[in-house]
Design a protein around this motif. Sequence first.
Motif, mmCIF file in Angstrom:
data_model
loop_
_atom_site.group_PDB
_atom_site.id
_atom_site.type_symbol
_atom_site.label_atom_id
_atom_site.label_comp_id
_atom_site.label_asym_id
_atom_site.label_seq_id
_atom_site.Cartn_x
_atom_site.Cartn_y
_atom_site.Cartn_z
ATOM 1 N N SER A 192 0.842 -0.909 0.276
ATOM 2 C CA SER A 192 0.000 0.217 -0.108
ATOM 3 C C SER A 192 0.706 1.222 0.121
ATOM 4 C CB SER A 192 -0.766 -0.097 1.243
ATOM 5 O OG SER A 192 0.043 0.322 2.400
ATOM 6 N N LYS A 193 1.478 0.945 0.791
ATOM 7 C CA LYS A 193 3.028 1.906 0.842
ATOM 8 C C LYS A 193 3.762 2.959 -0.804
ATOM 9 C CE LYS A 193 4.593 2.707 5.182
ATOM 10 N NZ LYS A 193 5.847 2.473 6.241
ATOM 11 N N MET A 194 2.832 1.702 -2.080
ATOM 12 C CA MET A 194 3.556 2.220 -3.398
ATOM 13 C C MET A 194 2.542 2.856 -4.175
ATOM 14 S SD MET A 194 6.577 0.211 -3.630
ATOM 15 C CE MET A 194 6.436 0.321 -5.653
ATOM 16 N N SER A 220 5.078 10.941 3.848
ATOM 17 C CA SER A 220 4.515 11.014 3.126
ATOM 18 C C SER A 220 3.948 11.618 1.598
ATOM 19 C CB SER A 220 2.830 10.426 3.078
ATOM 20 O OG SER A 220 2.432 9.591 4.394
ATOM 21 N N VAL A 221 4.403 13.689 2.795
ATOM 22 C CA VAL A 221 4.714 14.331 1.236
ATOM 23 C C VAL A 221 5.431 14.573 0.800
ATOM 24 C CG1 VAL A 221 4.407 17.304 1.065
ATOM 25 C CG2 VAL A 221 2.935 16.284 2.614
ATOM 26 N N ALA A 222 7.000 14.433 1.328
ATOM 27 C CA ALA A 222 8.204 14.496 0.258
ATOM 28 C C ALA A 222 7.818 12.817 -0.262
ATOM 29 C CB ALA A 222 9.039 13.999 1.440
ATOM 30 N N VAL A 223 7.510 12.119 -0.406
ATOM 31 C CA VAL A 223 7.705 11.142 -1.154
ATOM 32 C C VAL A 223 6.741 11.272 -2.107
ATOM 33 C CG1 VAL A 223 6.226 8.711 -1.591
ATOM 34 C CG2 VAL A 223 8.391 9.214 0.182
ATOM 35 N N LEU A 254 11.537 2.151 -18.828
ATOM 36 C CA LEU A 254 11.844 3.521 -18.176
ATOM 37 C C LEU A 254 11.051 3.671 -17.162
ATOM 38 C CD1 LEU A 254 14.763 5.455 -20.387
ATOM 39 C CD2 LEU A 254 15.001 3.135 -18.078
ATOM 40 N N ALA A 255 9.733 3.396 -17.542
ATOM 41 C CA ALA A 255 8.895 4.522 -16.910
ATOM 42 C C ALA A 255 9.186 3.747 -15.612
ATOM 43 C CB ALA A 255 7.559 4.881 -17.085
ATOM 44 N N ILE A 256 9.263 3.147 -15.650
ATOM 45 C CA ILE A 256 8.866 1.476 -13.798
ATOM 46 C C ILE A 256 9.620 2.711 -12.658
ATOM 47 C CG2 ILE A 256 11.275 0.502 -13.638
ATOM 48 C CD1 ILE A 256 8.432 -1.733 -13.434
ATOM 49 N N LEU A 257 10.805 3.643 -13.357
ATOM 50 C CA LEU A 257 12.556 3.931 -12.671
ATOM 51 C C LEU A 257 10.660 5.307 -11.872
ATOM 52 C CD1 LEU A 257 14.910 4.805 -14.034
ATOM 53 C CD2 LEU A 257 14.798 3.711 -12.232
ATOM 54 N N ALA A 258 9.534 5.910 -11.126
ATOM 55 C CA ALA A 258 8.840 6.672 -11.048
ATOM 56 C C ALA A 258 8.461 5.885 -9.844
ATOM 57 C CB ALA A 258 7.635 6.320 -11.826
ATOM 58 N N LEU A 259 8.959 5.182 -9.298
ATOM 59 C CA LEU A 259 8.498 4.412 -8.064
ATOM 60 C C LEU A 259 9.212 3.765 -7.543
ATOM 61 C CD1 LEU A 259 6.747 0.745 -9.645
ATOM 62 C CD2 LEU A 259 5.710 2.846 -9.116
ATOM 63 N N VAL A 260 10.221 4.491 -8.060
ATOM 64 C CA VAL A 260 11.564 4.917 -6.553
ATOM 65 C C VAL A 260 11.007 5.583 -5.770
ATOM 66 C CG1 VAL A 260 14.098 6.019 -6.814
ATOM 67 C CG2 VAL A 260 14.087 4.155 -8.803
ATOM 68 N N PRO A 261 10.848 6.703 -5.764
ATOM 69 C CA PRO A 261 10.064 7.728 -4.340
ATOM 70 C C PRO A 261 9.341 6.567 -3.430
ATOM 71 C CG PRO A 261 10.424 8.887 -6.534
ATOM 72 C CD PRO A 261 10.670 7.411 -6.891
ATOM 73 N N TYR A 262 7.989 5.813 -4.289
ATOM 74 C CA TYR A 262 7.885 4.988 -3.047
ATOM 75 C C TYR A 262 8.451 3.681 -2.701
ATOM 76 C CZ TYR A 262 4.745 8.117 -5.564
ATOM 77 O OH TYR A 262 3.496 9.157 -6.182
ATOM 78 N N LEU A 263 9.945 3.669 -3.170
ATOM 79 C CA LEU A 263 9.911 2.366 -2.296
ATOM 80 C C LEU A 263 11.100 3.159 -1.154
ATOM 81 C CD1 LEU A 263 11.303 -0.096 -5.307
ATOM 82 C CD2 LEU A 263 10.201 -0.910 -3.948
ATOM 83 N N ALA A 264 11.282 4.306 -1.443
ATOM 84 C CA ALA A 264 12.802 4.690 -0.808
ATOM 85 C C ALA A 264 11.798 4.635 0.411
ATOM 86 C CB ALA A 264 12.998 5.872 -1.432
ATOM 87 N N GLY A 265 10.476 5.294 -0.050
ATOM 88 C CA GLY A 265 8.912 5.439 1.389
ATOM 89 C C GLY A 265 9.239 4.202 1.859
ATOM 90 N N ILE A 266 9.158 3.314 1.132
ATOM 91 C CA ILE A 266 9.140 1.882 2.428
ATOM 92 C C ILE A 266 10.108 1.614 3.763
ATOM 93 C CG2 ILE A 266 8.905 -0.607 2.224
ATOM 94 C CD1 ILE A 266 7.390 -0.282 -0.831
ATOM 95 N N LEU A 267 11.285 1.955 2.805
ATOM 96 C CA LEU A 267 12.490 1.861 3.732
ATOM 97 C C LEU A 267 12.648 2.747 4.587
ATOM 98 C CD1 LEU A 267 15.176 1.078 0.601
ATOM 99 C CD2 LEU A 267 13.374 -0.155 2.370
ATOM 100 N N LEU A 268 12.152 3.622 3.888
ATOM 101 C CA LEU A 268 12.871 4.813 5.070
ATOM 102 C C LEU A 268 11.463 5.484 6.028
ATOM 103 C CD1 LEU A 268 14.497 7.100 2.242
ATOM 104 C CD2 LEU A 268 15.817 5.829 4.364
ATOM 105 N N ILE A 269 10.544 5.513 5.541
ATOM 106 C CA ILE A 269 9.180 6.110 6.792
ATOM 107 C C ILE A 269 8.434 4.564 7.296
ATOM 108 C CG2 ILE A 269 9.400 8.507 5.777
ATOM 109 C CD1 ILE A 269 6.613 8.479 4.145
#
Lengths: 269, 305
Positions: A192-194, A220-223, A254-269
């Motif tokens: 769900s965090k994705m 969440s705002v940052a993500v 390459l559009a899949i790279l748009a998910l990078v911030p959401y993946l980072a969100g899972i790890l960081l928040i």
Amino acid sequence: MTAFAHHFSFEFRIGIRNRQTLFLMYMFPLIFYLFMGFLMAEINPFFGEGLVPAMIIFAILAATLLGMPDSLVSARENGIYRSYKINGVPSGSIIAVPALTTMLHTAVVSLIIIVTAPVLFDAAMPNDWINFAAVFVAVAFASAGLGVLVGVIAPNSRSTVFLSQLVFLPSMLLAGLMLPISILPEAFLSISKMLPATHGMNAFNGLAMGVAADFDPWGSVAVLLAGGLFSFGLSSYLFSWDSQNSTRRGHPILAILALVPYLAGILLI
Amino acid sequence: MTDPIIQVRDFRKTYGDFIAVNGISFAVDQGEIFGLLGPNGAGKTSTLESLEGLREPNGGELRISEVDPTREPRKLRNLIGVQLQTSGLPESITVNEAMEFFCAYHAVPANYELLDRLGLSEKRKTQYHQLSTGQQRRLALALAIAHEPSVLIMDEPTAGLDVATRVELHAIMREQQAKGTTIVLATHDMAEAEEMADRIAILLKGQIVATGTPLEITATGAGLTKVSVRTQESSLFNDGAEFPAVTSSSSKEAYRIFFTTDIGPTVAAIIEYAESQNDALIDLRVERPSLEDRFLEITTEGGAA
């Protein structure tokens, strides 16, 4: 009036004139809002607490993911971008104008929800309107970015529906719009965090509605903002003027790279 | 003598292994109407789209007023106007909005007078999809010339139009030419090319197979002139009615038709023969070879080769 202002003005009016976009941006979210308001108020007396942010996020998702991408693909397939290129319309405007007008349409729908929800459903109102507006912009920005990216990479209308539903359907089930995400199993919580809708709901709750957030609402705002930036950046990079012209700067995967911030969100928040 | 406004040298365009245009060269002078003819797949659209900056050449050089369409798109956009074959406009945009939008991006004031001139004054608030085909074409032309470009590129401008609208569009093209605008016209309509173009290039399988004025092109073929004759007593149908310079003959209804390489002796001998048979001429028509005849001759020869 500048060229960009002309472009924005007619694109906004077209959004109202076109039956399909009018339905997806206005009728569908408002009918769903009324339906959910009447139905869920009967089933769950606490639903009114999250009704306003949930229905606003639904309106944003419907407009940006269901309404916008198909019109972008149709315009490309019908040679409208070719004509724009010949007449000097920059690709940046082609990406930015539909996103901005869609955000404005969702703002109008949101206003209707905000005005009517307390009267019709005794719904809770935000306790911090500035944060509410800021979170609205962040959610709309992130979601519009994904919508534009789908419109840019989808080869045809059928693919548009498939790609949009990859985000829209899980958002309905897992983002906390209908039920709190705290009741989800751990594995589903990560999934769900994705979704931008999850971060939107979390940020609305923690920063504007006076409800305890499930995780860091500023995170969440940052993500959301990073997700929007990645999506718009990739849209600009992968944009093509013409369905028949194979020259594109990068592979659509390459559009899949748009998910990078959401993946980072899972790890960081 | 001024330099040509359009220069195409050894232009080549490929799509994978398919060679769409194979090293063509031509030049177009300012104020000229230049016709680009050819069957489907001959390379016309690839050439036009490369001139418009929509496609990148795989070889050779294209220049419009010394501007490279691929490398200098910003300079190109105010130099050229393009009437596309397909709409290129959102369905719900109104005529006025389209004019305002395109003029804004060309940084010129909206030219509403042009809409009136093109018979669209009653339709200014009408949405694009509600216009007839003729009105859509007129709007496309208005948008293409509103910023007064030096070069106007037209792809099948009159396809599917009624005769009156076609005549009107031709008149506007002549007006633009009189103002000094250079027009590149791609068309399948041979009569249109013959009537409008100052010079023509015929493309076949990505190469230019003929170039010149319509008269020059028709004169370089087999050059057979068609003579159709009808007489009171049908004496020309008799055995032995043979005439100088005639290469073949046929008949249609009451007419005897002769194809000749030298019209003078043929016609003189036909009249003399009819008189000798105590017959009288009712009708005699002479038709020089049309551009369409020559086009078919060239494309059939090229297709067979």
